[in-house]
Design a protein around this motif. Structure first.
Motif, short mmCIF file in Angstrom:
data_model
loop_
_atom_site.label_atom_id
_atom_site.label_comp_id
_atom_site.label_asym_id
_atom_site.label_seq_id
_atom_site.Cartn_x
_atom_site.Cartn_y
_atom_site.Cartn_z
N UNK A 132 57.78 87.47 32.96
CA UNK A 132 56.56 86.73 33.31
C UNK A 132 55.65 86.59 32.09
N UNK A 133 55.56 87.67 31.31
CA UNK A 133 54.69 87.64 30.13
C UNK A 133 55.22 86.69 29.06
N UNK A 134 56.52 86.48 29.02
CA UNK A 134 57.09 85.53 28.06
C UNK A 134 56.98 84.10 28.57
N UNK A 135 57.10 83.92 29.87
CA UNK A 135 57.12 82.58 30.45
C UNK A 135 55.77 81.88 30.40
N UNK A 136 54.74 82.56 30.87
CA UNK A 136 53.44 81.90 31.00
C UNK A 136 52.87 81.46 29.64
N UNK A 137 52.77 82.36 28.64
CA UNK A 137 52.23 81.89 27.36
C UNK A 137 53.17 80.93 26.64
N UNK A 138 54.49 81.12 26.82
CA UNK A 138 55.45 80.21 26.18
C UNK A 138 55.28 78.79 26.67
N UNK A 139 55.22 78.64 27.98
CA UNK A 139 55.02 77.30 28.54
C UNK A 139 53.65 76.76 28.15
N UNK A 140 52.65 77.64 28.13
CA UNK A 140 51.30 77.20 27.75
C UNK A 140 51.24 76.71 26.31
N UNK A 141 51.99 77.36 25.44
CA UNK A 141 51.95 77.01 24.02
C UNK A 141 52.79 75.79 23.68
N UNK A 142 53.94 75.66 24.32
CA UNK A 142 54.89 74.63 23.88
C UNK A 142 55.10 73.49 24.87
N UNK A 143 54.66 73.65 26.10
CA UNK A 143 54.82 72.57 27.08
C UNK A 143 53.57 72.46 27.94
N UNK A 144 52.42 72.55 27.28
CA UNK A 144 51.16 72.62 28.02
C UNK A 144 50.78 71.33 28.73
N UNK A 145 51.35 70.20 28.32
CA UNK A 145 50.95 68.96 28.97
C UNK A 145 51.65 68.75 30.32
N UNK B 180 54.00 76.91 38.99
CA UNK B 180 53.92 78.19 39.71
C UNK B 180 52.75 79.03 39.23
N UNK B 181 52.43 78.94 37.93
CA UNK B 181 51.31 79.73 37.42
C UNK B 181 49.99 79.34 38.08
N UNK B 182 49.86 78.07 38.53
CA UNK B 182 48.66 77.65 39.26
C UNK B 182 48.58 78.36 40.61
N UNK B 183 49.73 78.55 41.23
CA UNK B 183 49.78 79.25 42.51
C UNK B 183 49.35 80.70 42.35
N UNK B 184 49.69 81.30 41.21
CA UNK B 184 49.30 82.69 40.95
C UNK B 184 47.78 82.82 40.82
N UNK B 185 47.13 81.77 40.34
CA UNK B 185 45.67 81.80 40.24
C UNK B 185 45.03 81.76 41.64
N UNK B 186 45.69 81.05 42.57
CA UNK B 186 45.18 80.95 43.93
C UNK B 186 45.41 82.24 44.71
N UNK B 187 46.57 82.89 44.45
CA UNK B 187 46.93 84.13 45.14
C UNK B 187 47.11 85.26 44.13
N UNK B 188 46.02 85.79 43.58
CA UNK B 188 46.13 86.81 42.53
C UNK B 188 46.79 88.10 43.01
N UNK B 189 46.72 88.40 44.30
CA UNK B 189 47.35 89.62 44.81
C UNK B 189 48.87 89.57 44.71
N UNK B 190 49.42 88.35 44.65
CA UNK B 190 50.87 88.21 44.52
C UNK B 190 51.36 88.90 43.24
#
Length: 199
Positions: free
Chosen positions: A122-135, A61-71
């Motif tokens: 949202x602030x907890x989810x994005x960096x958390x997933x990036x740090x611990x489940x980035x693959x 979902x975070x990739x989708x946010x990069x495509x639609x930043x206004x969301x």
């Protein structure tokens, strides 16, 4: 996931979940107004809602946010409106425990919705997933979400319990009214910070 990662993931989840935020403030207020048992609906909904958000972010979902930043901007404004609505309910509460039925009862759906409108989630989810489940491994994403589910449920239940405890020991409606007004101000401050981010 290696066992040695469980402790840092749990610590990260606990720090993010138990620290003060809109969902925790509502858990505290609902516990004081409606009691622990009724508030567990909110706790369950918020935990499931957050875990679902976490899974979606881990699955892309975070990739989708990069495509639609206004969301993200629309999401922040929806969060502001929701926080102001919750604050208004707290400001209007009489503090009478018998009048708790007049105030909106905690529900599973509103708890889940709150997490999707909660910037802290949202602030907890994005960096958390990036740090611990980035693959992006499904196994890692699911394990991370399961750990977070347990920690989030526990953390919100603690806030709800504290609210119920306060209500048992502070039965004077004046004190409960001031507690709810203080919590309402905290929600409005959270909404204010969200608005500042949009300018």
């Amino acid at each position: 996931m290696n066992l040695h990662l469980y402790l840092p993931i749990s610590a990260f989840a606990l720090a993010a979940s138990i620290s003060s935020g809109p969902v925790n403030i509502v858990s505290l207020s609902a516990g004081a107004t409606h009691g622990l048992r009724a508030t567990m609906r909110h706790v369950s909904g918020a935990t499931f809602g957050f875990t679902l958000l976490l899974l979606f972010i881990g699955l892309g979902l975070n990739e989708l946010l990069l495509v639609f930043p206004n969301f993200t901007v629309w999401l922040q404004w929806a969060g502001v409106v929701f926080l102001v609505y919750l604050a208004w309910q707290l400001l209007c509460d009489s503090g009478q425990l018998g009048d708790a039925e007049q105030m909106r009862r905690p529900s599973f759906v509103s708890g889940a919705l709150m997490q999707w409108l909660n910037p802290k989630a949202w602030l907890a989810s994005v960096p958390g997933m990036g740090a611990y489940a980035s693959d992006g491994s499904l196994s890692l994403v699911v394990q991370f979400a399961l750990i977070y589910f347990v920690v989030c449920y526990f953390s919100l239940a603690v806030w709800a319990y504290v609210g119920a405890y306060l209500a048992r020991h502070v039965r004077n409606p004046i004190y409960l009214r001031w507690l709810n007004r203080t919590l309402a101000v905290l929600l409005l401050v959270s909404a204010g910070f969200l608005m500042l981010e949009n300018f």
